[in-house]
Design an enzyme around this catalytic site. Structure first.
Site, short mmCIF file in Angstrom:
data_model
loop_
_atom_site.label_atom_id
_atom_site.label_comp_id
_atom_site.label_asym_id
_atom_site.label_seq_id
_atom_site.Cartn_x
_atom_site.Cartn_y
_atom_site.Cartn_z
N HIS A 7 9.86 30.80 -54.55
CA HIS A 7 10.58 30.34 -55.74
C HIS A 7 9.94 30.85 -57.03
O HIS A 7 10.58 30.86 -58.07
CB HIS A 7 10.74 28.81 -55.76
CG HIS A 7 9.51 28.04 -56.11
ND1 HIS A 7 8.63 27.55 -55.16
CD2 HIS A 7 9.03 27.64 -57.30
CE1 HIS A 7 7.67 26.89 -55.77
NE2 HIS A 7 7.89 26.93 -57.07
N ASP A 52 9.74 28.76 -48.13
CA ASP A 52 9.39 29.12 -49.50
C ASP A 52 8.14 29.99 -49.50
O ASP A 52 7.06 29.59 -49.93
CB ASP A 52 9.18 27.85 -50.33
CG ASP A 52 9.00 28.13 -51.81
OD1 ASP A 52 9.17 29.29 -52.23
OD2 ASP A 52 8.68 27.18 -52.54
N SER A 145 2.51 26.13 -58.30
CA SER A 145 3.27 26.77 -57.23
C SER A 145 2.67 28.12 -56.87
O SER A 145 2.36 28.92 -57.75
CB SER A 145 4.73 26.94 -57.62
OG SER A 145 5.35 25.69 -57.74
#
Length: 190
Positions: A7, A52, A145
Site C-alpha cells: 500500500h 500487502d 507502514s
C-alpha cells in the site's frame, strides 16, 4: 531488491521515491538511492490489506559499510509471546509530527487466533499477517507502514496496518515466512 508494504508503493512513481540508508536522522547523513521499479503482490487487496507486500528494486546496489549492513529475512514462524523490535519513522501519536530520528520499540508477538479475538468475526486479520501487541499507547503509528519487525536479528514481518497509533488493539504486519516463496521467486525473476 527488498520487500515493502504494497500500500506504500501502489500508484507511486519509482522516479519520485528514494531510499535512505546509513543514518538514523531523516535530515542528516546517509545516502539516498533511486528506485528502478516496484513489484506488488498480484493478490494484494487494499480494503482488507491481504497480501500487502511488494518489492522495491533500486537502480544501483546499496553500498555496505559500518552503518549499512544486510539483514536476513526469516522464513520460520516465531514462537508465541516472542519479543520483536519495530523500527520506523512513523508518528509518535495520531496526527502528531513525524520524528526526525528513527524510532524503535519492543513489542510482543500475538498468534493469529488470539489476534482475531481482539477484532471479532468481521476483521481484516489475514493468515498472512503477524500481529503484535504491547498495550495501549505502544505500537505502530501513521508512517510506520513497511517498517521492519525483527526477531533474533532477522526480519520476520513488515508493518501493514493497525488501529491508528496504539489505541489498545494489536497491529498487523506482513508475515515474511508466509510470503517467503513469493519474495524469493520474484526477486530471482526480476
Amino acid at each position: 531488491m527488498g520487500p515493502y508494504a504494497a500500500h506504500c508503493i501502489q500508484g507511486a512513481n519509482p522516479d519520485s521515491v528514494t531510499i535512505l540508508a546509513g543514518t538514523n536522522d531523516l535530515n542528516s547523513g546517509g545516502v539516498r538511492y533511486e528506485c528502478e521499479k516496484f513489484i506488488i503482490h498480484s493478490r494484494y487487496n487494499r480494503p482488507s490489506f491481504a497480501n500487502d507486500v511488494g518489492l522495491i528494486k533500486l537502480k544501483t546496489n546499496v553500498q555496505l559499510n559500518d552503518k549499512v549492513k544486510t539483514v536476513e529475512y526469516d522464513y520460520r514462524v516465531i514462537p508465541d509471546g516472542a519479543v520483536v523490535r519495530l523500527t520506523g519513522w512513523g508518528r509518535l501519536s495520531a496526527g502528531g509530527p513525524i520524528p526526525n530520528l528513527l524510532q524503535t520499540i519492543n513489542l510482543t508477538y500475538v498468534n493469529h487466533e488470539e489476534c482475531q479475538k481482539y477484532y471479532g468475526p468481521n476483521n481484516s486479520v489475514d493468515i498472512g499477517h503477524l500481529c503484535t501487541f504491547q498495550g495501549k499507547g505502544q505500537g505502530a503509528c501513521n508512517g510506520d507502514s513497511g517498517s521492519p519487525l525483527v526477531y533474533q536479528n532477522r526480519v520476520v514481518a513488515l508493518t501493514n496496518w493497525g488501529v491508528p497509533c496504539a489505541t489498545g488493539l494489536p497491529d498487523a504486519h506482513c508475515r515474511v515466512s508466509y510470503y517467503h516463496d513469493w519474495i524469493r521467486t520474484t526477486m530471482n525473476s526480476n
